[in-house]
Design a protein around this motif. Structure first.
Motif, PDB file in Angstrom:
ATOM      1  N   ALA A  96       0.831  -1.214   0.000  1.00 28.68           N
ATOM      2  CA  ALA A  96       0.000   0.000   0.000  1.00 28.68           C
ATOM      3  C   ALA A  96       0.862   1.260   0.000  1.00 28.68           C
ATOM      4  O   ALA A  96       1.881   1.323   0.696  1.00 28.68           O
TER       5      ALA A  96
ATOM      6  N   MET B 297      -6.790  -4.294  -0.748  1.00 26.78           N
ATOM      7  CA  MET B 297      -6.587  -4.369   0.699  1.00 26.78           C
ATOM      8  C   MET B 297      -7.970  -4.313   1.340  1.00 26.78           C
ATOM      9  O   MET B 297      -8.655  -3.292   1.249  1.00 26.78           O
TER      10      MET B 297
ATOM     11  N   ALA C 160      -5.239  -8.670   4.073  1.00 24.92           N
ATOM     12  CA  ALA C 160      -5.823  -8.110   5.285  1.00 24.92           C
ATOM     13  C   ALA C 160      -7.305  -8.434   5.452  1.00 24.92           C
ATOM     14  O   ALA C 160      -8.071  -7.643   5.992  1.00 24.92           O
ATOM     15  N   GLY C 161      -7.714  -9.616   4.997  1.00 26.20           N
ATOM     16  CA  GLY C 161      -9.095 -10.028   5.199  1.00 26.20           C
ATOM     17  C   GLY C 161      -9.502 -11.146   4.263  1.00 26.20           C
ATOM     18  O   GLY C 161      -8.710 -11.646   3.469  1.00 26.20           O
ATOM     19  N   ASN C 162     -10.787 -11.526   4.405  1.00 28.95           N
ATOM     20  CA  ASN C 162     -11.365 -12.605   3.597  1.00 28.95           C
ATOM     21  C   ASN C 162     -12.130 -11.979   2.422  1.00 28.95           C
ATOM     22  O   ASN C 162     -13.104 -11.266   2.634  1.00 28.95           O
TER      23      ASN C 162
ATOM     24  N   LEU D  70      -7.927 -20.549   6.093  1.00 26.38           N
ATOM     25  CA  LEU D  70      -8.334 -19.565   5.082  1.00 26.38           C
ATOM     26  C   LEU D  70      -7.929 -20.023   3.682  1.00 26.38           C
ATOM     27  O   LEU D  70      -8.660 -19.793   2.710  1.00 26.38           O
TER      28      LEU D  70
ATOM     29  N   GLU E 222       1.562 -16.361   3.373  1.00 28.56           N
ATOM     30  CA  GLU E 222       2.464 -15.300   3.830  1.00 28.56           C
ATOM     31  C   GLU E 222       2.859 -15.489   5.291  1.00 28.56           C
ATOM     32  O   GLU E 222       2.005 -15.469   6.183  1.00 28.56           O
TER      33      GLU E 222
ATOM     34  N   ILE F 231       0.621  -8.531   9.428  1.00 27.25           N
ATOM     35  CA  ILE F 231       1.099  -9.924   9.394  1.00 27.25           C
ATOM     36  C   ILE F 231       0.242 -10.865  10.228  1.00 27.25           C
ATOM     37  O   ILE F 231      -0.421 -10.465  11.177  1.00 27.25           O
ATOM     38  N   GLY F 232       0.321 -12.162   9.869  1.00 29.43           N
ATOM     39  CA  GLY F 232      -0.255 -13.231  10.681  1.00 29.43           C
ATOM     40  C   GLY F 232       0.790 -13.734  11.660  1.00 29.43           C
ATOM     41  O   GLY F 232       1.849 -13.125  11.837  1.00 29.43           O
TER      42      GLY F 232
ATOM     43  N   HIS G 191      -4.114  -5.553  14.713  1.00 31.28           N
ATOM     44  CA  HIS G 191      -3.492  -5.366  13.402  1.00 31.28           C
ATOM     45  C   HIS G 191      -1.979  -5.236  13.549  1.00 31.28           C
ATOM     46  O   HIS G 191      -1.418  -4.157  13.355  1.00 31.28           O
TER      47      HIS G 191
END
Ligand code: TUI
Length: 308
Positions: free
Chosen positions: A21, A71, A96-98, A122, A137, A145-146, A227
């Motif tokens: 981004a 995003m 950053a999401g589904n 996911l 990732e 990040i996860g 986040h």
């Protein structure tokens, strides 16, 4: 190096540039695509007119495939999701999401959708929803990040899905690419390495921070907001980290302080208020060079290591 990813996307090298981004715009994306990878323009939370302009510029700068990253936490994700259909963008990555609610529209438009995922659960959901591939990732990545690492996440995702898996997080040379292939990945996505591409338009201060970073110079902040974000250690990020751990900055204050901080880093090189997102591999990046050289050198090294 032919894999299901080079076949799927019609490219020479199985490499995607991360959809960073505020950073990944048409100059960088087209340079990566022209070099035989897949350049990605970041939607981020950009205004729709800006992204439309970037997509059109990229089409002028390359006749090779490129993509757009949506995003999903962006307030205008819905509008950007429609724009990529209208502009006939061939490839979409998401972060950053589904992306579930957008999948049908994108698939009906013939777009290849490649969600970035931080977990096996996911990945499986995305395969059922029609994803063409997934980017697994690891937490070594820059930005949002996860929890799981690339080394642990990639082989588990590879075992769980039949679609091709692209590894991301902590990869910046041919050794990382070869290692990803050994884990079962069929492609790689790199963000931090391309921060130090000549064509990357970030402020010179940002580029220098990445080049100067050593192994211990990335830091994760914002876990308590839900986040977590990895960035270069600076006075600003260290102040956030200590405020988070000693309770002097509340999660609400944290969100307020960091709002707009990525733009301040990318455009102004503002060390006092900017978030210079980067991956944990920044310490290995010591040189600014053209995207084409980065890609060709990495794949020459990877192919040698893999004995091809
Ligand atoms: O998205 C990224 N990296 C990013 S996005 C970003 S901008 C931003 N700014 C403020 C707050 C948050 C983001 C900077 N860096 N990487 C891909 C990624 N996706 N990492 C983690 C995830 C993810 C997390 C949860 C993907 C899906 C997900 O699903 C949760 C659910 O809804 O099931």
């Amino acid at each position: 190096m032919k894999t299901r990813i080079t076949e799927l996307l019609g490219v020479k090298y199985p490499i995607l540039q991360g959809g960073m981004a505020w950073i990944a715009e048409s100059t960088l994306a087209s340079a990566v695509s022209n070099a035989g990878g897949v350049g990605i323009i970041a939607g981020g939370s950009a205004p729709i007119d800006y992204l439309r302009d970037q997509i059109r510029r990229c089409k002028e700068l390359t006749d090779k495939p490129f993509g757009v990253n949506i995003m999903l936490m962006s307030p205008n994700a819905e509008d950007l999701a429609q724009l990529v259909i209208d502009e006939k963008v061939p490839v979409i990555t998401t972060g950053a999401g589904n992306p579930g609610k957008f999948m049908e529209g994108w698939l009906n438009a013939g777009i290849k959708v490649i969600p970035v995922i931080p977990s096996v659960a996911l990945a499986k959901r995305m395969e059922r929803a029609g994803a063409a591939a997934v980017v697994a990732e690891g937490t070594e990545s820059g930005g949002h990040i996860g929890e799981n690492t690339t080394m642990c996440l990639v082989p588990q995702v590879v075992d769980a899905v039949d679609i091709p898996v692209i590894a991301a997080g902590g990869i910046a040379d041919g050794r990382g690419i070869a290692a990803s292939f050994m884990l079962g990945a069929e492609g790689v996505q790199l963000g931090t390495r391309f921060l130090a591409a000549e064509e990357c338009q970030i402020h010179p201060t940002y580029k220098q921070l990445v080049v100067d970073a050593k192994d211990t110079d990335s830091i994760v902040t914002g876990r308590y907001t839900g986040h977590p974000c990895r960035s270069v250690k600076t006075k600003f990020s260290k102040r956030l980290a200590s405020g988070e751990s000693n309770g002097t900055i509340t999660p609400e204050q944290f969100e307020e302080i960091t709002l707009g901080s990525l733009r301040k880093a990318v455009q102004d090189g503002n060390l006092d208020e900017g978030s210079f997102l980067c991956g944990a591999i920044a310490g290995m990046i010591n040189e600014v060079k053209p995207a084409k050289d980065i890609i060709e050198e990495m794949f020459a090294q990877a192919e040698k290591l893999l004995g091809r």
